[in-house]
Scaffold this active site. Structure first.
Site, PDB file in Angstrom:
ATOM      1  N   THR A 187      62.197  51.425  41.259  1.00 39.45           N
ATOM      2  CA  THR A 187      61.127  50.820  41.155  1.00 39.45           C
ATOM      3  C   THR A 187      60.539  50.575  39.618  1.00 39.45           C
ATOM      4  O   THR A 187      60.647  51.495  38.927  1.00 39.45           O
ATOM      5  CB  THR A 187      59.970  51.278  42.090  1.00 39.45           C
ATOM      6  N   GLU A 334      59.641  51.300  48.953  1.00 35.69           N
ATOM      7  CA  GLU A 334      59.772  52.664  49.695  1.00 35.69           C
ATOM      8  C   GLU A 334      59.886  52.360  51.178  1.00 35.69           C
ATOM      9  O   GLU A 334      60.146  53.427  51.811  1.00 35.69           O
ATOM     10  CB  GLU A 334      58.632  53.591  49.233  1.00 35.69           C
ATOM     11  N   LYS A 444      34.731  47.551  41.919  1.00 32.38           N
ATOM     12  CA  LYS A 444      33.855  48.473  42.162  1.00 32.38           C
ATOM     13  C   LYS A 444      32.433  47.754  41.145  1.00 32.38           C
ATOM     14  O   LYS A 444      32.515  48.338  40.249  1.00 32.38           O
ATOM     15  CB  LYS A 444      33.792  49.897  42.179  1.00 32.38           C
ATOM     16  N   TRP A 449      31.978  47.464  46.578  1.00 31.61           N
ATOM     17  CA  TRP A 449      33.338  47.039  46.575  1.00 31.61           C
ATOM     18  C   TRP A 449      33.714  45.657  46.703  1.00 31.61           C
ATOM     19  O   TRP A 449      33.275  45.073  47.779  1.00 31.61           O
ATOM     20  CB  TRP A 449      34.193  47.812  47.580  1.00 31.61           C
TER      21      TRP A 449
END
Length: 545
Positions: A187, A334, A444, A449
């Protein structure tokens, strides 16, 4: 007391889940079905099976043994498909080299995987010539000339087609442990060296079966099955081209391999061979649409699964308007990669075009054998109400068990017995998964958020926007503020008010808080991307923070 099998017959066959068995019966049902490479010719499945045997024989002649790594540097081709089978079928390990990495990164991955034999396309000869002196473990290189008339490089043991022609198709493939390592690739994260991700035969076979079941036996959209003509538009070095060459071969489909991605060639192959199913990242979908318009190619009926990064509602709607059947897929390196894909609701459930676009671009359902949860920092499961958010964690029989040679990263990946995706998600009462953001990309601001993905979706709807990315940048008063980095369409003039227009409409409906309104934008010619086509937000943060 649980029931037990009777004593098995002495001659009962213990069937290992190895890649070899994906070919069982394929010649009987599809012996004359064609596998095409660009305009360079085609052959049938009988020839494919013979060429798989020939490749194994020539590799064995070069010293390949069970457990050794054979690395491939090539474009999407029939040769790559042959390597997908021949290398793991002989008990060796296939390394799919990311050809978009730097030479230093490629050398690092070859050394880490202990690659000993290389199959190298002529386009990558300069890279190999640069790094070979630093790789003493390499004992043989095979040159893929791909029709080129140049002389073989001095370091090559021979040319792929010539060596294959002289090799025996009758390689003695044998059964072995289904848990043996089959493939490895690396990756390309935004920090540190590439991480090695590996998969066993058993994992790949189970992933193939689950993916085939999801595409052909459910409401998943778009589907892939008997009668389709398959052309991958995801690089074969990237997560097994999402595992779908294995599915297409197991089903005996006609397959078309485009080589290096060129819009004219892709559109030509689509028209000439009647390609019906492909998969790609949004950037490639954009390229295909633009190329088709330039060459007057009809895209109607072309099914595409889109992944790698978010499929925006605008791009999804554009593809649907052209008659394409598109839908998003979810996974990561993955996860082998398929975990979930879009599901088509009936027309009665779709009240309008927006609902259809949302269903196909923003939500997915899991493929068979996948368990998922959304959890907080303490691994406490969150409600599946479509509103509660948490990190998506997974279990499935094909998830990578570790990163090669990196115990700490492996432990972090599997903390608490679940694979951590680092994606923030919601799951509704029907099991529909919506990815809201990456943990590292959440903004944030003033203690609240904001989801960068949601903001990007809205910014992309602004008039004159070709592409957009939203990142967090430091702010003395609020801690962080969202910054939109946008690429304008040709001839378009963009301003902060224009970009904020779809956000303002969303704020007025109560769908977005007022503090989500942008107070800064940056206009650039092109968004930076990683080697697999994702927007490189780390590069953007470094440039604009």
């Amino acid at each position: 007391m649980p029931l037990r099998f009777a004593e098995p017959a002495e001659g009962a066959y213990h069937f290992p889940l190895t890649i070899r068995h994906l070919l069982d019966g394929v010649v009987t049902k599809a012996g004359d079905q064609q596998i095409v490479y660009r305009d360079s010719g085609s052959y049938g499945y009988r020839d494919l099976v013979n060429r798989i045997g020939k490749l194994a024989s020539l590799l064995n002649g070069l010293g390949a043994e069970q457990g050794q790594t054979v690395a491939v540097l090539d474009w999407d081709s029939n040769r790559y498909l042959e390597a997908y089978f021949a290398v793991p079928m002989m008990g060796a390990v296939l390394q799919m080299v990311n050809i978009r990495m730097t030479p230093a990164q490629i050398a690092y991955t070859l050394e880490k995987a202990d690659a000993q034999i290389l199959l190298v396309h002529r386009d990558f000869f300069p890279v190999i010539e640069e790094i070979l002196p630093s790789l003493p473990q390499i004992k043989a290189c095979v040159a893929i000339m791909d029709g080129g008339g140049d002389d073989l490089p001095s370091w090559a043991a021979g040319e792929y087609e010539q060596l294959a022609a002289a090799a025996s198709p009758d390689y003695p493939f044998v059964d072995f442990d289904e848990n043996a390592l089959a493939t490895i690739f690396f990756t390309t994260g935004t920090t540190g060296n590439p991480k090695g991700v590996c998969f066993s035969h058993r994992q790949l076979v189970l992933h193939t079966l689950a993916a085939a079941g999801s595409f052909g036996a459910s409401s998943a959209s778009p589907g892939l099955g008997v009668g389709d003509v398959y052309m991958p538009l995801t690089p074969m070095f990237h997560v097994h081209a999402w595992g779908l060459p294995y599915v297409a071969t197991m089903l005996g489909l006609k397959q078309v391999y485009p080589g290096r991605y060129e819009p004219d060639m892709i559109c030509h192959l689509r028209r000439q061979h009647g390609v019906t199913y492909s998969h790609c990242v949004p950037t490639v979908l954009r390229m295909v649409i633009d190329g088709a318009r330039a060459s007057d190619v009809d895209l109607g009926g072309w099914k595409m699964t889109i992944g790698g990064s978010a499929l925006t509602a605008a791009l999804c709607a554009e593809a649907l308007a052209l008659g394409m059947d598109v839908g998003t897929g979810y996974g990561m390196s993955e996860t082998c990669p398929f975990i979930a894909k879009a599901a088509r609701r009936t027309d009665e459930q779709w009240t309008d075009d927006d609902a259809q676009v949302t269903a196909l671009s923003a939500t997915t359902i899991t493929v068979p054998l996948v368990s998922m949860q959304i959890v907080d920092d303490a691994m406490t499961p969150q409600p599946h109400d479509g509103l509660s958010r948490g990190e998506l964690v997974l279990r499935a029989p094909w998830l990578t068990p570790c990163y090669l040679g990196d115990a700490k990263a492996s432990d972090d990946l599997w903390r608490g017995g679940w694979l951590h995706t680092q994606d923030i998600a919601t799951i509704d009462s029907e099991g529909r998964l919506s990815i809201r953001d990456r943990l590292k990309d959440v903004i944030k601001t003033g203690g609240e958020w904001l989801d960068s993905v949601q903001l990007e979706e809205l910014v992309a709807m602004a008039a004159g926007v070709e592409e957009a990315s939203v990142i967090a940048v430091p702010d003395e008063k609020w801690g962080e503020r969202p910054l939109a980095v946008v690429v304008p369409k040709a001839g378009a003039s963009l301003s902060l008010d224009i970009i904020n227009d779809p956000l303002d409409r969303s704020i007025s409906k109560g769908e977005l808080p007022r503090y989500a309104r942008l107070d800064r934008i940056e206009i650039i010619d092109r968004l930076p991307r990683t080697s697999v086509g994702k927007i490189d937000k780390k590069a953007l943060r470094s440039r604009f923070a």
